[in-house]
Structure formats: C-alpha cells, structure tokens
Design an enzyme around this catalytic site. Structure first.
Site, PDB file in Angstrom:
ATOM      1  N   ARG A   1      14.966  -4.490  -1.449  1.00 36.82           N
ATOM      2  CA  ARG A   1      15.548  -4.340  -2.513  1.00 36.82           C
ATOM      3  C   ARG A   1      16.093  -4.767  -3.375  1.00 36.82           C
ATOM      4  O   ARG A   1      16.335  -5.818  -3.104  1.00 36.82           O
ATOM      5  CB  ARG A   1      15.785  -2.629  -2.130  1.00 36.82           C
ATOM      6  CG  ARG A   1      17.329  -3.228  -1.337  1.00 36.82           C
ATOM      7  CD  ARG A   1      18.263  -2.361  -0.433  1.00 36.82           C
ATOM      8  NE  ARG A   1      19.500  -2.827  -0.235  1.00 36.82           N
ATOM      9  CZ  ARG A   1      19.110  -2.417   1.640  1.00 36.82           C
ATOM     10  NH1 ARG A   1      18.466  -1.762   1.440  1.00 36.82           N
ATOM     11  NH2 ARG A   1      20.433  -2.794   1.916  1.00 36.82           N
TER      12      ARG A   1
ATOM     13  N   ALA B   1      18.951 -17.591   5.775  1.00 34.91           N
ATOM     14  CA  ALA B   1      17.567 -17.709   5.712  1.00 34.91           C
ATOM     15  C   ALA B   1      17.475 -16.760   7.191  1.00 34.91           C
ATOM     16  O   ALA B   1      18.315 -16.406   7.492  1.00 34.91           O
ATOM     17  CB  ALA B   1      17.870 -18.930   6.958  1.00 34.91           C
TER      18      ALA B   1
ATOM     19  N   HIS C   1       0.755  -1.002   0.120  1.00 33.91           N
ATOM     20  CA  HIS C   1      -0.119  -0.451   0.291  1.00 33.91           C
ATOM     21  C   HIS C   1       0.620   1.692  -0.245  1.00 33.91           C
ATOM     22  O   HIS C   1       1.937   1.223   0.547  1.00 33.91           O
ATOM     23  CB  HIS C   1      -0.920   0.014   0.837  1.00 33.91           C
ATOM     24  CG  HIS C   1      -2.049  -0.866   1.452  1.00 33.91           C
ATOM     25  ND1 HIS C   1      -1.779  -2.508   1.969  1.00 33.91           N
ATOM     26  CD2 HIS C   1      -2.804  -0.736   1.112  1.00 33.91           C
ATOM     27  CE1 HIS C   1      -2.464  -3.097   1.850  1.00 33.91           C
ATOM     28  NE2 HIS C   1      -3.566  -1.830   0.839  1.00 33.91           N
TER      29      HIS C   1
END
Length: 117
Positions: free
Chosen positions: A95, A89, A44
């Site tokens: 990004r 992990a 959102h």
C-alpha cells in the site's frame, strides 16, 4: 513497460522491474534501490473457484524523490512511495507509503517518522 528514472538513481544488482508491458514505473531523483529489490506492476482480479487468477490488471508504481529501498524488498502493483521515505530490507510494500517515514515488515507498516531536513 515504461520505466522513467530521475537523476542520481542507483539500482543494485539483481533488481527486477517487471509486469505488464503497458505499465509505468516512475522513479524520482536521488533514489537508492538496493540489490535484489523486486518491483511488480501486474496482478489479477480474484477469479472463480475453477480459476482463481481472474482478469489481469496493470497498476503503475511511483517512487518519489529521495527514497531508499532496502535489499530484497518487494514493491507491489499500484504503490506510491512518498519522498524521503526508507523501506527496510526485506519489506513487502502492498500500500502507499507517506513521505518521510521508515516502513518495515511483511506487510510493511510505518515504524517511525523521519526528519524532513
């Protein structure tokens, strides 16, 4: 949601790929996705103080050839993971990841370059 899988892809138990139905997740060849990995394509915009989750957005995810994603990692919307890279992990990838690197952490950052051959 549209998910495309290349050849020789392994997906571990309890892996979740989800988000907006119009999203595209592209997974290349020779990819190993460990158990409990989450790949998300929906987010959102920042809204108002009265409603912080503003207008919804869809951002696809690209996982290129030869990638290994470690257990419990989270891949966020709009990310592209370069070929030959390893996601340690428990990492949170928020990004793009370059080719042939090891990334780890929350948020994930490059730890070291990996050999290309």
């Amino acid at each position: 949601m549209y998910v495309s899988l290349g050849e020789n892809v392994w997906v571990g138990a309890f892996t979740f790929i989800g988000g907006n139905p119009s999203a595209h997740v592209q997974i290349g060849n020779n990819v190993d996705i460990a158990p409990k990995v989450t790949i998300i394509t929906g987010t959102h915009q920042l809204g108002t103080p009265q409603q912080r989750a503003g207008l919804g957005e869809t951002r696809g995810v690209i996982i290129n050839d030869g990638v290994w994603i470690g257990a419990g990692s989270l891949i966020l919307p709009g990310v592209s993971i370069g070929g030959g890279s390893v996601i340690a992990a428990g990492s949170v990838v928020n990004r793009d990841v370059p080719e042939n690197v090891l990334v780890a952490g929350v948020p994930a950052r490059v730890i070291k370059d990996l050999p290309e051959s």
